[in-house]
Design a protein around this motif. Structure first.
Motif, PDB file in Angstrom:
ATOM      1  N   ILE A 106     -12.096   5.744 -37.614  1.00  0.00           N
ATOM      2  CA  ILE A 106     -12.653   7.095 -37.661  1.00  0.00           C
ATOM      3  C   ILE A 106     -11.698   8.092 -36.997  1.00  0.00           C
ATOM      4  O   ILE A 106     -11.558   9.243 -37.448  1.00  0.00           O
ATOM      5  N   ARG A 107     -10.990   7.671 -35.937  1.00  0.00           N
ATOM      6  CA  ARG A 107     -10.024   8.560 -35.294  1.00  0.00           C
ATOM      7  C   ARG A 107      -8.887   8.905 -36.264  1.00  0.00           C
ATOM      8  O   ARG A 107      -8.437  10.063 -36.331  1.00  0.00           O
ATOM      9  N   ASN A 108      -8.428   7.912 -37.021  1.00  0.00           N
ATOM     10  CA  ASN A 108      -7.395   8.183 -38.026  1.00  0.00           C
ATOM     11  C   ASN A 108      -7.898   9.142 -39.097  1.00  0.00           C
ATOM     12  O   ASN A 108      -7.159  10.012 -39.580  1.00  0.00           O
ATOM     13  N   LEU A 109      -9.185   8.970 -39.498  1.00  0.00           N
ATOM     14  CA  LEU A 109      -9.774   9.865 -40.491  1.00  0.00           C
ATOM     15  C   LEU A 109      -9.848  11.292 -39.944  1.00  0.00           C
ATOM     16  O   LEU A 109      -9.558  12.262 -40.662  1.00  0.00           O
ATOM     17  N   GLN A 136     -20.532   3.136 -32.275  1.00  0.00           N
ATOM     18  CA  GLN A 136     -19.475   3.911 -31.642  1.00  0.00           C
ATOM     19  C   GLN A 136     -18.720   4.741 -32.674  1.00  0.00           C
ATOM     20  O   GLN A 136     -18.348   5.909 -32.411  1.00  0.00           O
ATOM     21  N   ALA A 137     -18.496   4.171 -33.865  1.00  0.00           N
ATOM     22  CA  ALA A 137     -17.801   4.913 -34.916  1.00  0.00           C
ATOM     23  C   ALA A 137     -18.640   6.100 -35.398  1.00  0.00           C
ATOM     24  O   ALA A 137     -18.111   7.188 -35.657  1.00  0.00           O
ATOM     25  N   PHE A 138     -19.961   5.888 -35.509  1.00  0.00           N
ATOM     26  CA  PHE A 138     -20.834   6.997 -35.891  1.00  0.00           C
ATOM     27  C   PHE A 138     -20.744   8.130 -34.875  1.00  0.00           C
ATOM     28  O   PHE A 138     -20.629   9.307 -35.231  1.00  0.00           O
ATOM     29  N   ASN A 139     -20.778   7.794 -33.604  1.00  0.00           N
ATOM     30  CA  ASN A 139     -20.730   8.820 -32.556  1.00  0.00           C
ATOM     31  C   ASN A 139     -19.384   9.545 -32.556  1.00  0.00           C
ATOM     32  O   ASN A 139     -19.324  10.759 -32.316  1.00  0.00           O
ATOM     33  N   ALA A 140     -18.311   8.800 -32.860  1.00  0.00           N
ATOM     34  CA  ALA A 140     -16.997   9.426 -32.914  1.00  0.00           C
ATOM     35  C   ALA A 140     -16.857  10.361 -34.118  1.00  0.00           C
ATOM     36  O   ALA A 140     -16.041  11.287 -34.114  1.00  0.00           O
ATOM     37  N   PHE A 141     -17.668  10.104 -35.127  1.00  0.00           N
ATOM     38  CA  PHE A 141     -17.596  10.858 -36.377  1.00  0.00           C
ATOM     39  C   PHE A 141     -18.450  12.124 -36.346  1.00  0.00           C
ATOM     40  O   PHE A 141     -18.304  13.011 -37.181  1.00  0.00           O
ATOM     41  N   ILE A 165     -27.885   6.614 -38.417  1.00  0.00           N
ATOM     42  CA  ILE A 165     -28.544   7.250 -37.272  1.00  0.00           C
ATOM     43  C   ILE A 165     -28.992   8.667 -37.643  1.00  0.00           C
ATOM     44  O   ILE A 165     -28.363   9.343 -38.467  1.00  0.00           O
ATOM     45  N   PRO A 166     -30.077   9.126 -37.048  1.00  0.00           N
ATOM     46  CA  PRO A 166     -30.627  10.452 -37.406  1.00  0.00           C
ATOM     47  C   PRO A 166     -29.652  11.607 -37.191  1.00  0.00           C
ATOM     48  O   PRO A 166     -29.721  12.612 -37.906  1.00  0.00           O
ATOM     49  N   THR A 167     -28.768  11.481 -36.215  1.00  0.00           N
ATOM     50  CA  THR A 167     -27.843  12.584 -35.968  1.00  0.00           C
ATOM     51  C   THR A 167     -26.865  12.772 -37.125  1.00  0.00           C
ATOM     52  O   THR A 167     -26.380  13.892 -37.355  1.00  0.00           O
ATOM     53  N   ILE A 168     -26.561  11.703 -37.850  1.00  0.00           N
ATOM     54  CA  ILE A 168     -25.727  11.812 -39.056  1.00  0.00           C
ATOM     55  C   ILE A 168     -26.546  12.419 -40.196  1.00  0.00           C
ATOM     56  O   ILE A 168     -26.091  13.304 -40.929  1.00  0.00           O
ATOM     57  N   LEU A 169     -27.799  11.939 -40.353  1.00  0.00           N
ATOM     58  CA  LEU A 169     -28.652  12.426 -41.446  1.00  0.00           C
ATOM     59  C   LEU A 169     -28.895  13.933 -41.332  1.00  0.00           C
ATOM     60  O   LEU A 169     -28.948  14.647 -42.341  1.00  0.00           O
ATOM     61  N   SER A 170     -29.025  14.434 -40.101  1.00  0.00           N
ATOM     62  CA  SER A 170     -29.335  15.849 -39.917  1.00  0.00           C
ATOM     63  C   SER A 170     -28.157  16.757 -40.254  1.00  0.00           C
ATOM     64  O   SER A 170     -28.335  17.970 -40.397  1.00  0.00           O
ATOM     65  N   ARG A 171     -26.970  16.188 -40.401  1.00  0.00           N
ATOM     66  CA  ARG A 171     -25.782  16.998 -40.687  1.00  0.00           C
ATOM     67  C   ARG A 171     -25.409  16.974 -42.167  1.00  0.00           C
ATOM     68  O   ARG A 171     -24.383  17.528 -42.552  1.00  0.00           O
TER      69      ARG A 171
END
Length: 579
Positions: A106-109, A136-141, A165-171
């Motif tokens: 995810i950091r490379n992305l 961890q990758a979700f949080n980094a993203f 995770i809901p924080t991804i869905l909300s975005r």
């Protein structure tokens, strides 16, 4: 050798118009492009093989097209479209999250997102199977997904939205892709078959569509498999043979035998199914689906829920006309219970056979119940009972009593002009099946005394009669009953004549009283007609017979002797004796 391309890739949609059965989603995306209201993140979720990644690619291609058509489709002529079609576009980046699910990936992305596109307006990042990313990758993203550069658009695709995770869905803007219907898959397979010069039977393509379970990619893969098996001509038999699918004909034959109550043939058909290698659990679930399809064919409104071809649909309609809805519901319940208990059963074959036997006896029980409810009412020469009177009879609950069996009378009796068959449970008793089928049981319990008088005697006719005359007519009525039957034994004694021509019959118990209640209207009407006396009425008197108690055990024998001689109890107690 020519390089073969599988149908799933060869006929992959390249425009919104060619996407199958996702019109609402493609329409929304086209309107967003047309109005230039593009979100920075999209989430495409749904079952496998329904077009999530395909729509993501088409969307990415269309938003970078410099010469959109009138209906908001990519032109396939500009440099951006040509580079996309030849897989050399630098504006579209695809990432497989199943194999790139760490924080470093995810950091490379994130670092790559900062670079603006070389050609076109947008850099589109398609992340497939995004639910495979680690926490961890979700949080980094999160930060990049919420505030990406204006040239970056993220399209996330997943088959398991609940794992994100809901924080991804909300975005993200979320698009739920539907399973593709059997008819849509079948129509697309017909198009593919024509394009490949393959002659295919509609029934065979319909089976492939059902086997695909809503996934177009699976359907095209199965289509290629069948073409490899049968060549340029696909038949229904080739499809069910290659895919090991249970033929519709087995289910149609089973239901026909169910309706005939033919348990033997049902078990033979099931044994034939097992001999062909089909799994018992697969069979019982298929039978449940078949019964469900028959039920939806019972109504013209629900027949649209049937997902089969034309000829087979007509067979379903024909069989639905022959089946009762109650039978189908009960059969579905039995099959469903068998399905639920299949995995825990130790003898799985016996479990299914018991279920089939129970289904085969459903209509038999219904026939018996209907026969018991059929009451034949003879209308003798004279005036008829108006039909409105019959229709207005109040329903009377039937007590459960022992049924009497009546045989054909051996003496001449008045022959009715016509008989009216009436269904229902309006009699005070339940007639036997044999009597109802032969039409010998007369139900006049709902007629008033005046109506019975008008039926069976002339108005005001009251002729006296003697005990001998009563015995003669009484015995004549008994000849109509079967020898040795409970009813004939109950009526063995001739009643006594009381005041006002009332007859008193002595009986032993209440069971005999309930038996007489069934036949009292017929018996009284017969006596009134034969003795020409409209005042005859039959009453019963229960004379309980007190029988001496039978002594069985030693204790009962001792108690009986102790009553006669109290000293015996004293002797037993003094000497501490046993029996």
């Amino acid at each position: 050798m020519e390089n073969f391309i599988v149908s799933a890739r060869k006929y992959r949609p390249d425009s919104f118009e060619t996407v199958v059965a996702q019109a609402s989603i493609t329409g929304t995306l086209k309107n967003a492009i047309k109005s230039k209201q593009l979100a920075h993140a999209y989430l495409f979720c749904g079952p496998r093989g329904v077009g999530k990644t395909t729509c993501a690619r088409i969307f990415a291609k269309t938003i970078n097209c410099t010469n959109l058509t009138a209906d908001t489709e990519a032109c396939n002529e500009c440099e951006s479209c040509k580079s996309f079609n030849t897989s050399r576009s630098f504006n579209i980046h695809e990432l497989d999250a199943a194999s790139n699910n760490s924080v470093d990936d995810i950091r490379n992305l994130t670092d790559q997102v900062r670079v603006p596109p070389q050609m076109g307006k947008y850099s589109v990042y398609i992340i497939d199977e995004v639910h495979m990313l680690s926490s961890q990758a979700f949080n980094a993203f999160l930060k990049t997904l919420e505030e990406p550069p204006k040239h970056a658009i993220f399209i996330l695709a997943t088959t398991e939205k609940h794992k994100i995770i809901p924080t991804i869905l909300s975005r993200c803007q979320i698009f739920d892709f539907n399973r593709i219907g059997v008819s849509d898959i079948s129509n697309h397979l017909t198009y593919v078959a024509k394009s490949e010069d393959v002659e295919a039977e509609p029934e065979g393509l319909n089976v492939i569509a059902q086997k695909a379970d809503g996934a177009m990619r699976d359907a095209l893969s199965i289509f290629d498999q069948i073409v490899s098996f049968s060549g340029k001509k696909i038949t229904y038999q080739d499809v069910i043979t290659n895919l090991n699918v249970l033929d519709y004909d087995y289910h149609f034959r089973l239901v026909d035998e169910f309706l005939k109550n033919n348990v033997t043939e049902v078990l033979i058909i099931f044994n034939d199914i097992l001999n062909h290698g089909f799994d018992g659990h697969h069979f019982i679930t298929g039978l449940s689906s078949h019964l469900r399809d028959i039920l939806v064919c019972k109504d013209a409104v629900t027949v649209q829920l049937l997902e089969v071809g034309g000829d087979i649909k007509e067979r379903y309609k024909t069989q639905a006309a022959a089946c009762n809805s109650d039978f189908l519901l009960d059969a579905m319940q039995i099959a469903n219970d068998c399905d639920l208990n299949y995995k825990t059963s130790q003898n799985k074959r016996l479990l299914i056979e018991l279920a089939l036997i129970r289904i085969a006896q459903l209509t038999l029980k219904k026939k018996i119940a209907d026969t018991e409810d059929d009451i034949l009412e003879p209308i003798f020469t004279g005036q008829d009972i108006p039909e409105e009177k019959i229709a207005q009879k109040p329903a009377v609950a039937k007590p459960v009593v022992q049924k009497a069996v009546v045989q054909e009378p051996e003496v001449a009796k008045p022959k009715p002009q016509r008989r009216v068959l009436k269904r229902g449970s309006q009699s005070m008793g339940t007639p036997s099946i044999k009597r109802a089928m032969r039409g010998e049981f007369e139900d006049n319990t709902q007629l008033s005394a005046k109506e019975q008088h008008e039926l069976y005697s002339k108005e005001g006719e009251v002729e006296p009669f003697t005990s001998d005359q009563l015995k003669e007519k009484w015995d004549l009525f008994l000849t109509r009953l079967e020898d040795g039957s409970n009813m004939k034994v109950t009526l063995a004694n001739v009643p006594k004549i009381e005041e006002n021509f009332s007859l008193l019959l002595e009986i032993d118990n209440r069971i005999q009283d309930e038996l007489i209640a069934n036949i009292r209207p017929e018996l009284v009407s017969f006596l009134r007609k034969e003795l020409r006396n409209s005042k005859i009425n039959l009453k019963t008197l229960i004379t309980e017979v007190v029988r001496e108690k039978v002594i069985y055990s030693d204790i009962e024998r001792y108690q009986a002797l102790a009553v006669k001689n109290p000293n015996l109890a004293y002797l037993k107690q003094t000497l501490n004796l046993d029996f």
